[in-house]
Design a protein around this motif. Structure first.
Motif, PDB file in Angstrom:
ATOM      1  N   UNK A  75      -2.218 167.811  21.618  1.00 44.55           N
ATOM      2  CA  UNK A  75      -1.277 168.914  21.803  1.00 44.55           C
ATOM      3  C   UNK A  75      -0.104 168.863  20.840  1.00 44.55           C
ATOM      4  N   UNK A  76       0.051 167.762  20.123  1.00 43.89           N
ATOM      5  CA  UNK A  76       1.112 167.681  19.110  1.00 43.89           C
ATOM      6  C   UNK A  76       0.713 166.725  17.998  1.00 43.89           C
ATOM      7  N   UNK A  77       1.458 166.785  16.907  1.00 44.38           N
ATOM      8  CA  UNK A  77       1.125 165.982  15.735  1.00 44.38           C
ATOM      9  C   UNK A  77       1.268 164.498  15.953  1.00 44.38           C
ATOM     10  N   UNK A  78       2.130 164.107  16.884  1.00 40.70           N
ATOM     11  CA  UNK A  78       2.286 162.683  17.176  1.00 40.70           C
ATOM     12  C   UNK A  78       0.974 162.093  17.675  1.00 40.70           C
ATOM     13  N   UNK A  79       0.282 162.841  18.531  1.00 43.51           N
ATOM     14  CA  UNK A  79      -1.000 162.378  19.062  1.00 43.51           C
ATOM     15  C   UNK A  79      -2.054 162.313  17.965  1.00 43.51           C
ATOM     16  N   UNK A  80      -2.041 163.290  17.060  1.00 40.65           N
ATOM     17  CA  UNK A  80      -3.002 163.297  15.947  1.00 40.65           C
ATOM     18  C   UNK A  80      -2.775 162.081  15.056  1.00 40.65           C
ATOM     19  N   UNK A  81      -1.528 161.833  14.702  1.00 39.55           N
ATOM     20  CA  UNK A  81      -1.203 160.694  13.840  1.00 39.55           C
ATOM     21  C   UNK A  81      -1.637 159.378  14.463  1.00 39.55           C
TER      22      UNK A  81
END
Length: 437
Positions: free
Chosen positions: A260-266
């Motif tokens: 749901x956000x870029x932090x999780x993707x990273x």
């Protein structure tokens, strides 16, 4: 006449780049890359305009007027200009951007190791803002502490991540979400707002100019030249970081599905690519990137408000760090949700101000052109903000369906129309009486 050495110019460029690359710069491109899928590079183009092009142009515009936002906003008067400056400084300072640097660095880098608990966030943010406080007390040393030490470390860490994104993709590109299928460019353009880089540039202008002056350079021509060079170095660095993070996100649907956000993707990508060491590497990278930006924002806000409030620079550093600590403990999700409509409203007039600042010599009276154009852009930016806040149903149908409204750019066409009308009016009215006298 005092001039900067080549290594000082490079350090200035590194410092400017490091000031910009903070929380939003690292977490938004990966989620855009993930959600845009095969349309990633069209979305990236829109994103780069608002997250690289506009900030660099803003640095140049500020350098031309000596670094101060008050000089840039002079065509709209002292009261309106002061209000705009205060809103910009508060947005990129203690209300949104500075607290976000702590929450992002915690949630991406440390929470996977310590657990995402309120106590862990509080302890981390307390240490974090204590460091911000001590470094910010000595703004004259920023070129040394940031430009020569922290920025190179940050650049090395980002370079490792960027090279890995291209050399070691997590998997094939996934399917785009409907919004990015319909309008990838405008979606990227709007997401570029969230980095706050243009507002950051309005704030950092005085920090960059003061860093140049701290080396004894007093010539306005040289200060402008060095600030422009620093802005260009930062712009190239930002573009390279964003492009690598777009690639990272686009290739991560197999490891970050449903993020749901870029932090999780990273975090998912780094864990997949670097294993158990990845979390430690990411924690250092994010914390370093965010800390540098938090220092720059705190210095800039304290510098500005010390000139307009009866408080000393050091007192303001204490207050700003303490308030940012409190806000950061609200958590990343709440901060982002609250900041989106505010940024959507204030970005259009800031874009108009910066763009028109390069044309002031063409107007017979800059106030006649800049003031009404900014007013219209703010009015229609508020309409976009209400829609972004989920309050679009409150709007009349005629306002809810303006040209480009579905793409979050309802302000653009009315602003251009207002500019055309203001230019005609300016020509008809001629030079102001005081100018003739």
């Amino acid at each position: 006449m005092k001039v900067l050495k080549g290594q000082d110019i490079l350090a200035l460029g590194f410092m400017t780049f490091a000031l910009f690359v903070g929380a939003g710069n690292i977490i938004f491109p990966p989620i855009v890359g993930l959600q845009s899928g095969p349309h990633v590079w069209m979305a990236a183009l829109g994103f780069l305009i608002t997250a690289v092009g506009l900030p660099v142009i803003t640095v140049v515009a500020l350098a031309k007027v000596g670094g101060g936002m008050d000089a840039l906003s002079s065509p709209i008067g002292k009261v309106a200009g002061g209000l705009l400056a205060a809103v910009a400084y508060l947005a990129v300072g203690p209300l949104f951007a500075t607290p976000r640097t702590a929450t992002v660095s915690f949630e991406v880098g440390l929470a996977p190791l310590t657990g995402d608990t309120p106590l862990a966030l509080f302890l981390y943010s307390a240490v974090y803002f204590l460091l911000v406080f001590f470094i910010s007390l000595y703004p004259g040393r920023l070129l040394d502490t940031v430009g020569r030490f922290l920025a190179p470390l940050k650049i090395i860490a980002l370079a490792v991540l960027g090279i890995a994104a291209f050399a070691l993709p997590a998997g094939p590109v996934g399917v785009a979400e409907p919004a990015y299928v319909a309008a990838p460019f405008s979606q990227g353009f709007i997401n570029g707002y969230l980095t706050m880089d243009t507002l950051g540039a309005l704030v950092f202008g005085i920090v960059i100019v003061n860093a140049i002056r701290s080396r004894g350079v007093e010539s306005p021509v040289l200060i402008t030249r060095y600030a422009i060079i620093a802005g260009l170095i930062a712009g190239v660095g930002l573009a390279l970081v964003y492009i690598s993070l777009f690639r990272l996100g686009a290739g991560s649907p197999s490891v970050a599905a449903g993020a749901s956000n870029g932090a999780m993707v990273l975090h998912a990508y780094v864990q997949h690519t670097f294993g158990s060491l990845g979390s430690g590497f990411l924690a250092v990278l994010i914390s370093l990137a965010c800390l540098v930006t938090a220092v720059g924002l705190t210095c800039a806000c304290a510098e500005y408000f010390s000139r307009v409030l009866p408080l000393s620079y050091k007192t303001l550093v204490v207050l700003l760090a303490a308030f940012s600590l409190l806000v950061s403990n609200l958590g990343l999700t709440k901060l982002i949700a609250f900041s989106i409509p505010v940024l959507t409203a204030i970005y259009p007039p800031c874009i108009a101000l910066v763009a028109l600042s390069f044309c002031n010599e063409f107007w017979r009276s800059p106030t006649r052109v800049v003031a009404p154009v900014m007013a219209v852009s703010l009015l229609f930016g508020l309409i976009d903000a209400l829609k972004g806040a989920g309050l679009g149903d409150w709007l009349p149908a005629s306002l809810a369906h303006l040209p480009l409204s579905d793409q979050g750019l309802a302000w653009l066409v009315p602003t251009v129309v207002a500019l055309a009308g203001a230019v005609v009016f300016d020509r008809v009215m001629g030079k102001p009486a005081e100018a003739i006298a």
